[in-house]
Design an enzyme around this catalytic site. Structure first.
Site: not given
Lengths: 208, 256
Positions: B11, B130
């Site tokens: 990330d 998500d």
């Protein structure tokens, strides 16, 4: 000179990057030519046909006269390596694109993975690391690669097992993971994405 | 035999690898190019770089970071974050990515999935989802966008099916409920999605131990699993993880 054929295949950048890594910047600049020109292909002693995506894309090879150039170069002894769709193109064709002919160096058509195998649903595309089996001991392309070595695949169509098959992989039955007959070679997996094993295969090709 | 894939996720924010807990609390974990190489050497089957702030800050992906990370990486490399058009995707591929992961942009304009696929092949398009369900059933899990900030009202399983029909090559499913908790993947949700589609499903969110991976490959029917913090801070490496998985009977690529 190594001609890497540009027919807008998705992995062209990665293949050239791997060659650059193996050859070094300087030799790459001198020896690797990314091309759409039949003349350049005729002048090369090594030809790489990358490929990922649709078999239909190989129609461009015929349109540009590259299929004839490759055929002539192979007849004169140039080393040829097809990757993924590049291997499939060595066969007669693929059910993925009915009107598009392959080179026909090897007999048979490429077909889609079955939806069911041994009564179990088979996911498609075949994506991920699978093993090379029954590696032919006399294969020059796979020299030093141990039976059972893992390489990276991503494809929904596959080539049949033929006399020229140098290694098989099992997914919904066995298919040609590598083919090799004299100077004509192909791999269904992506050597440029298969870590050390893949780099070994590419190095073998460069050292032929 | 086709093995289960272990995917290391970086990330990235502002050119550095970070790791959040449930998408917020951020900790610095290092240089992306360096970490990508280290993961590949340690036996990760793939590397994913997600520019986690790209969408909500409205800027493009960090192409330079992608280029540096891709230069000496010889395993599949996926980039996500800020890819909104087929041109954005082309720039990411030219910088050295093999696949792009699209999320908010695919919800906003589902045709984008097919547009990228038409040029680069379906295998190059990962649709990232998500998901949040709280105490609800897996079938009722909801899709969130903009880095987990906005609910969409879409059901996860239905959106996964639509993404597949529009030509996605893989689904990357992140459970926001379990993300960063290191308490295990959401196996029920993963299994629900994996059974609804033909394409591979990558499970994400909640990896804390080898047992969690074994569970999501078994009960969760995942084809691959993604983890970040479990690797970055040296808690374990892909190699150690894979040895443990092999001992648990999971088929994995053991690095030489």
């Amino acid at each position: 000179m190594i001609a890497v054929i540009d027919y807008k295949a998705g992995n062209l950048t990665s293949v050239v990057k791997a060659l650059r890594y193996l050859l070094g910047e300087e030799r790459t600049a001198r020896e690797v030519v990314v091309t759409q020109s039949p003349e350049v292909v005729r002048g090369a002693d090594r030809i790489v046909l990358p490929g990922v995506g649709h078999f239909q894309a190989t129609q461009l090879l015929e349109n540009l006269g590259l299929d004839e150039a490759v055929r002539e170069s192979i007849a004169k002894g140039a080393w040829f390596l097809g990757i993924c769709v590049g291997l499939q193109w060595l066969f007669e064709g693929s059910t993925e694109a009915d009107g598009t002919k392959g080179l026909g160096a090897f007999a048979g058509m490429c077909e889609h993975f079955p939806v069911l195998y041994m009564d179990v649903e088979l996911k498609s595309p075949h994506v991920g690391w699978n093993s090379l089996e029954q590696i032919r001991p006399d294969s020059r392309l796979l020299r030093g690669v141990a039976d059972g070595s893992f390489v990276y695949f991503t494809h929904s169509w596959r080539a049949p097992v033929v006399n020229a098959t140098a290694a098989v992989t099992n997914y919904g039955g066995a298919f040609s993971a590598a083919v090799e007959r004299e100077n004509v070679m192909g791999v269904q997996f992506h050597p440029e994405k298969s870590a050390d094993v893949g780099l070994r295969v590419l190095r073998n090709f460069l050292e032929l | 035999m086709l093995t289960k894939r272990i995917i290391a996720c970086l990330d990235v924010r502002g050119g550095r690898v970070v790791k959040g807990v449930q998408f917020v609390d951020i900790v610095d974990a290092g240089d992306p190019a360096e970490l990508a190489r280290r993961h590949a050497a340690a036996g990760a089957d793939e590397v994913v770089l997600l520019d986690i702030t790209a969408t909500h800050e409205g800027r493009g992906t960090l192409l330079e970071t992608v280029r540096r990370a891709a230069a000496k990486l010889f395993v599949p490399f996926t980039v996500g974050g800020g890819v909104r058009t087929a041109d954005d995707a082309a720039a990411v591929f030219n910088a050295g990515a093999d696949k792009v992961s699209i999320n908010s942009a695919a919800i906003a304009r589902p045709q984008l999935i097919g547009e990228i696929g038409a040029n680069f092949g379906a295998q190059a398009v990962i649709v990232a989802i998500d998901a949040r369900r709280g105490a609800k059933l897996p079938e009722d899990a909801e899709v969130y966008v903009s880095g987990g900030r906005e609910p969409t009202g879409l059901r996860v399983v239905e959106w996964a099916r639509e993404a597949e029909s529009r030509g996605a090559g893989e689904i990357l499913l992140t459970s926001m409920d379990t993300d960063g908790m290191r308490d295990g993947f959401d196996c029920e949700l993963t299994a629900a999605v994996s059974q609804a589609v033909q394409i591979p499903v990558i499970a994400s969110g909640g990896a804390g131990s080898a047992a969690h991976f074994a569970e999501v490959f078994g009960r969760g029917k995942a084809d691959a699993a993604l983890a970040a913090s479990i690797f970055h801070f040296g808690a374990t490496s892909s190699r150690e993880l894979k040895v443990q998985l092999a001992l648990a009977g999971v088929s994995v690529r053991l690095p030489c």
